[in-house]
Design an enzyme around this catalytic site. Structure first.
Site, PDB file in Angstrom:
ATOM      1  N   SER A 113      22.265 -25.407 -34.478  1.00  0.00           N
ATOM      2  CA  SER A 113      23.235 -24.325 -34.311  1.00  0.00           C
ATOM      3  C   SER A 113      22.840 -23.472 -33.120  1.00  0.00           C
ATOM      4  O   SER A 113      21.649 -23.316 -32.830  1.00  0.00           O
ATOM      5  CB  SER A 113      23.276 -23.449 -35.565  1.00  0.00           C
ATOM      6  OG  SER A 113      24.071 -22.297 -35.355  1.00  0.00           O
ATOM      7  N   TYR A 150      19.076 -17.932 -41.621  1.00  0.00           N
ATOM      8  CA  TYR A 150      19.814 -19.113 -41.167  1.00  0.00           C
ATOM      9  C   TYR A 150      19.400 -19.509 -39.756  1.00  0.00           C
ATOM     10  O   TYR A 150      19.091 -20.679 -39.489  1.00  0.00           O
ATOM     11  CB  TYR A 150      21.309 -18.831 -41.203  1.00  0.00           C
ATOM     12  CG  TYR A 150      22.158 -19.963 -40.657  1.00  0.00           C
ATOM     13  CD1 TYR A 150      22.412 -21.094 -41.419  1.00  0.00           C
ATOM     14  CD2 TYR A 150      22.705 -19.889 -39.371  1.00  0.00           C
ATOM     15  CE1 TYR A 150      23.182 -22.136 -40.915  1.00  0.00           C
ATOM     16  CE2 TYR A 150      23.472 -20.926 -38.864  1.00  0.00           C
ATOM     17  CZ  TYR A 150      23.711 -22.036 -39.633  1.00  0.00           C
ATOM     18  OH  TYR A 150      24.465 -23.069 -39.131  1.00  0.00           O
TER      19      TYR A 150
END
Length: 295
Positions: free
Chosen positions: A143, A157
């Site tokens: 990501s 995250y």
């Protein structure tokens, strides 16, 4: 003329988002898919096809359980005559919003159990099949958050995706001599489902963070439905790279696949910031070696 056999893809996290779209795209090109989700009911509406096998796989259940689930899924596929695993796509993951101090190590462990440890468990369970055939491709879904972890409330995250990035770089050099390739996909914001389904952590509220937490809760899910990225286009790009088709035809294996203008911007900004730091602080950075011993 030799006929190219269809590839067999094992894709985790196919109940929604990138995973679900990737299943459809792979089936459309005539390849075979082992589609996994935590429960079969979540994927019972996938298109019916003789090239699709659905299997339960909860990557957060620990190494031994994950290995058993992967072996069961692969064994069932082999019973269909699918004797290889050509492509593993580690797509399953979660995002747990929280301020770092309030979430603490307990929240971090939950985040890492799925995004890092579970991903590594699945990979290690599939690699023996790839090593036996001396070929395969491991796709790791990273990501841009791993590059832009300054965004508030996604510390858990973002750090998990940064860990996947680093692990995958090591994995790439370990697997290359065995004929196995690694692809690190770094997407920005894409218009997928269930991105914001996990509630903001409030069980350990600290008064000093009240204002920050309230603002974060109010804005956490605002991007939902407004993300600029088209997930279908993103997964078509992944398939092109894995298969060496379309825009990837004739190009060297990339290792990284950055997807989205926002990801492009954020990664360039991070790299530029680090270069500026190295330039501006070079007198400190480069002046810490041991003094040479006079001869």
């Amino acid at each position: 003329m030799a006929t190219t056999l269809p590839k067999v893809w094992l894709i985790t996290g196919t109940s929604s988002g990138f995973g679900r779209r990737l299943v459809n795209i792979v089936l459309q090109r005539g390849d075979r898919v082992i589609a996994t989700a935590r429960t079969l009911v979540k994927i019972d509406d996938l298109p019916k096809s003789s090239n699709l096998h659905c299997a339960e796989l909860d990557i957060s259940t620990g190494t031994e359980n994950v290995e058993k689930q992967v072996v069961a899924a692969v064994t069932a596929a082999q019973a269909l005559g699918w004797d290889t695993i050509d492509v593993l796509v580690n797509n399953a993951g979660v995002g747990l919003p929280s301020l770092l101090e309030e979430g603490g190590a307990a929240k971090m462990m939950i985040q890492y159990q799925t995004n890092v440890f579970g991903t590594l468990d699945v990979t290690n369970a599939v690699l023996p099949y790839m090593r036996k055939q001396k070929s395969g491709t491991v796709v790791m879904m990273g990501s841009r958050s791993g590059w832009r972890s300054e965004i508030k409330v996604i510390g858990f995250y973002g750090s998990s995706k940064a860990a996947i990035h680093a692990i995958s770089e090591t994995l790439a050099v370990e697997l290359e001599p065995l004929g196995i390739r690694t692809l690190i996909v770094e997407p920005g914001a894409f218009r997928t489902e269930n991105i914001y389904i996990h509630p903001f952590a409030e069980s350990n509220a600290i008064a000093d963070y009240n204002e920050e937490r309230e603002k974060s809760i109010a804005t956490w899910s605002l991007p939902a439905g407004k993300q600029p990225g088209d997930p279908d286009k993103a997964m078509k790009a992944v398939v092109e790279v894995v298969c060496g088709e379309g825009r990837a035809k004739g190009k060297e294996w990339p290792l990284y696949l950055v997807l989205g203008k926002d990801a492009d911007r954020d990664i360039r900004n991070k790299c530029a910031r680090m270069i500026r730091h190295l330039d501006e602080w070079s007198d400190v950075v480069r002046d810490v070696d041991l003094d040479e011993i006079a001869s």
